[in-house]
Design an enzyme around this catalytic site. Sequence first.
Site, PDB file in Angstrom:
ATOM      1  N   HIS A 218      47.467  -6.261  93.797  1.00 18.96           N
ATOM      2  CA  HIS A 218      48.686  -6.168  94.095  1.00 18.96           C
ATOM      3  C   HIS A 218      49.109  -7.292  92.804  1.00 18.96           C
ATOM      4  O   HIS A 218      48.705  -7.481  92.325  1.00 18.96           O
ATOM      5  CB  HIS A 218      48.684  -6.664  95.028  1.00 18.96           C
TER       6      HIS A 218
ATOM      7  N   GLU B  55      50.651  -9.806  93.104  1.00 19.71           N
ATOM      8  CA  GLU B  55      50.145 -11.535  92.811  1.00 19.71           C
ATOM      9  C   GLU B  55      49.332 -12.067  92.703  1.00 19.71           C
ATOM     10  O   GLU B  55      48.634 -12.933  91.856  1.00 19.71           O
ATOM     11  CB  GLU B  55      50.797 -11.654  94.959  1.00 19.71           C
TER      12      GLU B  55
ATOM     13  N   LYS C 122      50.582 -10.721 103.692  1.00 15.93           N
ATOM     14  CA  LYS C 122      50.341 -12.015 102.349  1.00 15.93           C
ATOM     15  C   LYS C 122      49.673 -12.929 103.494  1.00 15.93           C
ATOM     16  O   LYS C 122      48.839 -13.129 104.583  1.00 15.93           O
ATOM     17  CB  LYS C 122      51.293 -12.106 101.280  1.00 15.93           C
TER      18      LYS C 122
ATOM     19  N   ASN D 259      51.916  -5.946 104.546  1.00 17.43           N
ATOM     20  CA  ASN D 259      50.804  -6.706 104.097  1.00 17.43           C
ATOM     21  C   ASN D 259      51.824  -8.232 104.246  1.00 17.43           C
ATOM     22  O   ASN D 259      52.810  -8.791 104.359  1.00 17.43           O
ATOM     23  CB  ASN D 259      51.222  -6.906 102.229  1.00 17.43           C
TER      24      ASN D 259
ATOM     25  N   GLU E 107      55.278  -0.347  93.388  1.00 18.57           N
ATOM     26  CA  GLU E 107      55.951  -1.740  93.424  1.00 18.57           C
ATOM     27  C   GLU E 107      56.740  -2.157  91.505  1.00 18.57           C
ATOM     28  O   GLU E 107      55.880  -3.058  91.645  1.00 18.57           O
ATOM     29  CB  GLU E 107      55.047  -2.887  94.227  1.00 18.57           C
TER      30      GLU E 107
ATOM     31  N   GLY F 288      59.764  -9.530  97.099  1.00 16.04           N
ATOM     32  CA  GLY F 288      60.371 -10.349  97.340  1.00 16.04           C
ATOM     33  C   GLY F 288      61.359 -11.070  96.857  1.00 16.04           C
ATOM     34  O   GLY F 288      61.838 -11.973  97.889  1.00 16.04           O
TER      35      GLY F 288
HETATM   36  P1  PGA Z   1      58.122  -7.758  99.536  1.00 16.68           P
HETATM   37  O1  PGA Z   1      56.998  -7.320  99.732  1.00 16.68           O
HETATM   38  O2  PGA Z   1      58.132  -6.350 101.192  1.00 16.68           O
HETATM   39  O3  PGA Z   1      58.478  -9.223 100.650  1.00 16.68           O
HETATM   40  O4  PGA Z   1      58.866  -7.220  99.090  1.00 16.68           O
HETATM   41  C1  PGA Z   1      56.336  -6.148  99.334  1.00 16.68           C
HETATM   42  C2  PGA Z   1      54.720  -6.378  98.062  1.00 16.68           C
HETATM   43  O5  PGA Z   1      54.056  -7.226  97.871  1.00 16.68           O
HETATM   44  O6  PGA Z   1      53.974  -5.706  99.051  1.00 16.68           O
END
Ligand code: PGA
Length: 249
Positions: A94, A96, A11, A9, A167, A173
């Site tokens: 997701h 976010e 982003k 991903n 997740e 993150g």
């Molecule tokens: P990350 O993000 O690997 O940077 O923790 C995972 C995601 O948001 O799918």
Amino acid sequence: MRKKIIAGNWKMNYTVSQGEDFLLSIIDTINTDEVDVVICPNFTMLDRFSDLLEGKKVKLGSQNVYYEPKGAFTGETSPYMLQALNVKYCIVGHSERRTLFGETDEMVNNKAKALLELDMSPIICVGETLEQRNSGEMFDVVEKQVKAALKDIDKEMVKRNVVIAYEPIWAIGTGVTATSDEAEDMCKFIRKTVLNLYDKETAECLRVQYGGSVNPKNAAEILSKEDIDGALVGGASLKNDFVSIVNYE
Ligand code: PGA
């Protein structure tokens, strides 16, 4: 045996030319049959990547979709538009999108249904906050999200195309990963939830990914777990680390 699925991903990172340079630099090392590899770049890259991935094993994914086929929905992208670009997977729900852009369980369900109608795979993201984990609510939270996301979705569609990504929000993150046992417990619980909603066969077909600070150091252990069928990788998918994760064995 469920085939593992590792998705990157990206982003909101990279311009088209930056993304193309990076993709071309890794494509031959991730072009494998051992696992399903999916790259989910920003919308602006999908057209170009659709050409670049033609004839390759790596599949194209999107980070979002709107559920209406067309019309007056300024700024949105329909499932048909994705399908026309050979997009096979699409991340929905997701955290976010849920927290920053107000995506509700109902929208997640509508998006999943719209994708499934066109034979594309939704990667449905679920997961609890740190507060919810600390108060012991995490299983209830995730069960509710899974049930809402799959509402009125036919079992054959689930078997054929649904992927669920667990997740935990506190691990996204942050560099903090769930332990492989915490991840396995929740992925097993998600499978059990799907078993209760449908049947054993459907639950056995379902692929459940873990996502949240997956990196080359922790990938092998996480992916060795029985109920973890892959990874959804954020930060590490923007670097050569993604190659090591795909080749985790
Ligand atoms: P990350 O993000 O690997 O940077 O923790 C995972 C995601 O948001 O799918």
